[in-house]
Design an enzyme around this catalytic site. Structure first.
Site, mmCIF file in Angstrom:
data_model
loop_
_atom_site.group_PDB
_atom_site.id
_atom_site.type_symbol
_atom_site.label_atom_id
_atom_site.label_comp_id
_atom_site.label_asym_id
_atom_site.label_seq_id
_atom_site.Cartn_x
_atom_site.Cartn_y
_atom_site.Cartn_z
ATOM 1 N N ASP A 151 76.783 -116.413 27.001
ATOM 2 C CA ASP A 151 76.266 -116.667 28.345
ATOM 3 C C ASP A 151 76.176 -115.376 29.134
ATOM 4 O OD1 ASP A 151 79.109 -116.596 28.305
ATOM 5 O OD2 ASP A 151 79.205 -117.594 30.249
ATOM 6 N N GLU A 174 81.985 -117.878 29.030
ATOM 7 C CA GLU A 174 82.903 -116.790 29.383
ATOM 8 C C GLU A 174 82.709 -116.353 30.823
ATOM 9 O OE1 GLU A 174 84.488 -112.706 29.858
ATOM 10 O OE2 GLU A 174 82.430 -113.413 30.112
#
Length: 434
Positions: free
Chosen positions: A83, A147
């Protein structure tokens, strides 16, 4: 050594992954699955059998294991997240999800944080498959979701629900370390991360007496909150040296011919000049107010006001952080952790740290490798629940004038092609020796 195909593939993979928009806006608003499927396909082509795992639909993680030649050896985790943080296209020189390669540079969100490392991992694994290489110890590859928010759908989910996939792993590498820092005088430094400050995102809540805005009110929730926020923002946190930061200061002082006066850390930092940025954020705890929420109409005093603070604490100093927040918020404001993760401290005398250092020195003999503690946090926090000691190691050789730190979450994030190729060589060298 990684072959020419690997050096080309790392560039292609970085660009391809950037073009897959995996923006994480928080609150579950992200879809990593297309990037996870891309990574899984590249691993499958290399003869591995990746597993795709989701806690929430579309929030996909990828895990695969490369069996080593020594079954008795402890396994190594190599991880990167899929991400990225949001990007406003209008602010950029190129579209943030174009993955454009221009003048020897790959542009786009994730070029440094951290689709570059994801691409390096894929390129090295595929090169090994072509050459028939097997590492000494098992290597577990993990590409994670989430994350950039809470990690609940990513490394937290994997650690809590799929620990068996990481059986035998005692150490891990991820972001961020082994990147070039130019000091402005010709010296090149390569910090290797062996620690992280803990995450203490704090919610402050002030309560008072709701009333008409035209009348005096000594129980004004906004006033109480503002006073607490001001105290927190103005607080001078004391110097606290962890083993990693202490070692960094001693090594940096030696490089520059300075007296390592650890009784006057601020004075030493002033003498280190631009290099001080490697350690100045990690000699103290910190708490920075970032968000305010209060009221709904100008002539109404609300009964409640809320603020958020980005708090970080050093390994061994969480209790001090908590006590300080108690004192700074005072009797009229409550505080609680909005998000809370541990601080990490990893040994500098481990064989793994020595091998990371040797890999960088082989390909960047002109540089000086120094210890480093990350001011923020990574997925290593969640994986530490499994007893995995984490290091930051995502190597890049960067040209002078390239501000690595500014690329994280910044406008015009980009990475030089040659930096990626250097990263593949160093990562390959380290993993073969690990």
């Amino acid at each position: 050594m990684a072959d020419e195909q690997a050096l080309d593939e790392v560039v292609t993979f970085t660009s391809d992954l950037i073009r897959i928009d995996t923006t994480n806006r928080g609150g579950g608003d992200c879809q990593e699955r297309p990037a996870a499927e891309y990574a899984a396909a590249r691993l499958t082509e290399a003869g591995l059998e990746p597993t795709l795992l989701e806690r929430t639909k579309g929030r996909t993680n990828v895990v695969a294991r490369i069996e080593g030649t020594d079954p008795s050896a402890e396994a190594l985790l190599v991880h990167g997240h899929l991400d990225v943080v949001p990007a406003q296209a209008g602010d950029w020189s190129v579209h943030p999800f174009s993955g454009e390669i221009r003048d020897g540079v790959v542009w786009g969100r994730g070029a440094v944080d951290m689709k570059n490392m994801d691409a390096m991992i894929l390129a090295v694994v595929r090169a090994w498959a072509r050459e028939g290489v097997r590492p000494r110890r098992d290597v577990v590859i993990a590409f994670t979701a989430d994350e950039e928010a809470s990690a609940e759908d990513g490394s937290g989910f994997l650690a809590d629900r799929h620990a068996a996939l990481f059986e035998g792993c005692t150490e891990g590498i991820g972001e961020s370390g082994a990147f070039t820092v130019h000091d402005g005088s010709g010296r090149q430094l390569y910090p290797l991360a062996a620690g992280e400050r803990g995450t203490g995102w704090v919610k402050l809540t002030a309560r008072g007496r709701a009333a008409h805005g035209s009348r005096p009110n000594r129980e004004n929730a906004v006033t109480r909150l503002a006073a607490a926020v001001t105290r927190i923002g103005a607080h001078e946190w004391p110097i606290r040296l962890t083993p990693t930061v202490r070692a960094a200061l001693i090594e940096l002082a030696a490089l520059y011919g300075l007296d390592a006066d650890l009784d006057d850390v601020d004075g030493l930092l002033a003498k280190l000049g631009p290099t001080a940025k490697l350690v100045e954020a990690t000699v103290r705890n910190s708490a920075n107010p970032t968000m305010l929420e209060a009221g709904y109409k100008v002539n109404v005093i609300p009964g409640e006001a809320v603020a958020y603070v980005d708090g970080r604490y050093l390994p061994g100093f969480e209790d001090e952080f908590r006590a300080t927040m108690d004192a700074l918020t005072g009797p009229d404001v409550d505080w609680e952790f909005h998000h809370h993760e541990v601080a990490l401290q990893s040994p500098l005398d481990s064989p793994t740290y020595a091998r990371m250092r040797a890999a960088v020195e082989e390909f960047a003999p002109e540089g000086d490798v120094v210890p480093y503690c990350m001011p923020g946090g990574t997925d290593a926090k969640q994986f530490s629940r499994l007893g995995i000691t984490g290091y930051g190691f995502s190597p890049l050789r960067l040209p002078e004038g390239y501000d690595y730190g500014a690329m994280f979450h910044g406008v015009d994030e980009r990475v030089p092609v040659e930096a990626l190729r250097f990263g593949v060589r160093v990562l390959d060298r380290f993993l073969r020796a690990a």
